[in-house]
Design a protein around this motif. Structure first.
Motif, PDB file in Angstrom:
ATOM      1  N   SER A 198     -16.364  17.178  20.385  1.00  0.00           N
ATOM      2  CA  SER A 198     -17.511  17.831  19.747  1.00  0.00           C
ATOM      3  C   SER A 198     -17.114  19.014  18.852  1.00  0.00           C
ATOM      4  O   SER A 198     -17.918  19.458  18.044  1.00  0.00           O
ATOM      5  CB  SER A 198     -18.515  18.290  20.806  1.00  0.00           C
ATOM      6  OG  SER A 198     -17.945  19.293  21.591  1.00  0.00           O
ATOM      7  N   THR A 200     -18.989  23.977  17.047  1.00  0.00           N
ATOM      8  CA  THR A 200     -20.330  23.419  17.289  1.00  0.00           C
ATOM      9  C   THR A 200     -20.734  23.571  18.763  1.00  0.00           C
ATOM     10  O   THR A 200     -21.906  23.779  19.065  1.00  0.00           O
ATOM     11  CB  THR A 200     -20.416  21.935  16.870  1.00  0.00           C
ATOM     12  OG1 THR A 200     -19.326  21.231  17.438  1.00  0.00           O
ATOM     13  CG2 THR A 200     -20.377  21.784  15.373  1.00  0.00           C
ATOM     14  N   LYS A 215     -24.509  18.166  15.184  1.00  0.00           N
ATOM     15  CA  LYS A 215     -23.808  18.242  16.482  1.00  0.00           C
ATOM     16  C   LYS A 215     -24.351  19.377  17.342  1.00  0.00           C
ATOM     17  O   LYS A 215     -24.439  19.256  18.558  1.00  0.00           O
ATOM     18  CB  LYS A 215     -22.308  18.443  16.245  1.00  0.00           C
ATOM     19  CG  LYS A 215     -21.615  17.195  15.730  1.00  0.00           C
ATOM     20  CD  LYS A 215     -20.195  17.520  15.350  1.00  0.00           C
ATOM     21  CE  LYS A 215     -19.559  16.365  14.574  1.00  0.00           C
ATOM     22  NZ  LYS A 215     -18.352  16.786  13.851  1.00  0.00           N
ATOM     23  N   GLU A 246     -28.043  18.267  18.170  1.00  0.00           N
ATOM     24  CA  GLU A 246     -28.113  16.869  18.622  1.00  0.00           C
ATOM     25  C   GLU A 246     -29.302  16.145  17.980  1.00  0.00           C
ATOM     26  O   GLU A 246     -30.134  15.542  18.661  1.00  0.00           O
ATOM     27  CB  GLU A 246     -28.174  16.816  20.160  1.00  0.00           C
ATOM     28  CG  GLU A 246     -26.866  17.280  20.784  1.00  0.00           C
ATOM     29  CD  GLU A 246     -26.911  17.484  22.278  1.00  0.00           C
ATOM     30  OE1 GLU A 246     -27.962  17.937  22.771  1.00  0.00           O
ATOM     31  OE2 GLU A 246     -25.904  17.225  22.938  1.00  0.00           O
TER      32      GLU A 246
END
Lengths: 149, 182
Positions: free
Chosen positions: B69, B73, B154, B157
């Protein structure tokens, strides 16, 4: 920025200056304050071991309080009351028996014969009353000699 | 992911170098995360509390961090979630009934002693506070921090398309608000 010019021309003309401030040296001190918080958080698990006890402590206190109240007030009161009631019942029985005995003893022979002859009187003796009377005023010898004659 | 970020993650995952790496992480990200949080909650003291909680969560959760990820972020995601959780819990705890979050934040803005903007900046902040929660975060990340939609996707979401639409709606609403008081 081009996307903003088309959809929001007024907004795109505003300078992007930060209007917010922070206290002096805020970012210089931040690391040290954060470290203190992390140290405090790390020390916390030791306390957590006793967390269950801490949680049920008020309930335990309350239960102990109720038990104490029961011991000091309810139980002695209950026991005492029961004993007192039993004693009162015994006393009542004894008093009734004594009253009856004194009534029988209080009647002299003349009154007794008058009562026997008075067929229309309101007071009537049954067999038990007669036996009680004879037992009170006559000895065993007198009863024996009377019954054999 | 940059080389610097890869090294930082490796040091954070290593118990021997963790403490020093964490100090570097704090130094690198404290200001960016602070301003991100501050624009969501407005009040400085609240932003300070949330920033500390954010770093505590990062410290505790460093082993659970999945490298796919991206560190940057991941940090923003924790900071955003902490800020939104704070606002919602504060709204629930408030003794004064509030219709929506905007009212609580508007009050924060009006009473903030660390606000130094001019009239147009105040009006812009007021317009931002009238936006729905998600639009407000999207607008702040894009307008002030100029975050790429891919990174924002990211952090929040949410798909890039939805974020673009959200930013578009937010900008239009703010423009309307600014025009109304012109």
């Amino acid at each position: 920025m081009d996307e903003l010019n088309n959809i929001a021309p007024k907004l795109s003309k505003i300078k992007k200056d930060n209007p917010f401030k922070v206290p002096d040296n805020y970012f210089d001190d931040f690391s040290a304050r954060l470290q203190m918080k992390i140290d405090a958080e790390n020390a916390e698990p030791k306390k957590k071991e006793n967390k269950i006890i801490q949680l049920i402590k008020p309930a335990l206190g309350l239960a102990a309080g109720f038990a104490l109240i029961f011991m000091l007030a309810y139980w002695p009161l209950n026991t005492f009351t029961k004993k007192q009631m039993a004693k009162n019942n015994d006393t009542e029985l004894e008093t009734n028996e004594m009253l009856y005995a004194s009534m029988v003893e209080g009647i002299d022979l003349n009154s007794f014969y008058v009562l026997l002859d008075d067929q229309n009187g309101e007071v009537h003796f049954d067999d038990d009353d007669l036996v009680d009377f004879v037992n009170t005023y006559s000895s065993d010898y007198e009863i024996f000699s009377e019954t054999n004659n | 992911m940059s080389k610097n970020e890869i090294n930082l993650i490796a040091n954070l995952k290593n118990e021997k170098t963790r403490e020093l790496a964490f100090q570097n992480l704090v130094q690198q990200y404290q200001e960016r995360l602070y301003w991100h949080i501050r624009k969501i909650v407005i009040n400085h003291d609240d932003a300070d509390d949330i920033l500390q909680n954010t770093f505590v969560k990062i410290w505790k959760g460093i082993d659970k961090f999945r490298e796919e990820s991206g560190l940057y972020t991941w940090l923003y995601r924790i900071a955003t979630n902490e800020s939104l959780t704070f606002i919602n819990s504060n709204k629930r705890r408030s003794l004064i009934p509030m219709n929506d979050t905007s009212e609580f934040l508007m009050n924060n803005l009006e009473t903030d002693t660390y606000f130094d903007g001019d009239e147009i900046q105040l009006r812009l902040q007021q317009a931002i506070l009238l936006l729905p929660e998600k639009q407000r975060v999207v607008f702040n990340l894009r307008y002030f921090e100029e975050m790429k939609y891919e990174d924002m996707s990211k952090v929040l979401e949410t798909s890039v398309g939805a974020l673009k639409a959200s930013y578009h709606h937010a900008a239009k609403k703010i423009e309307e608000h600014l025009t109304k008081y012109d």
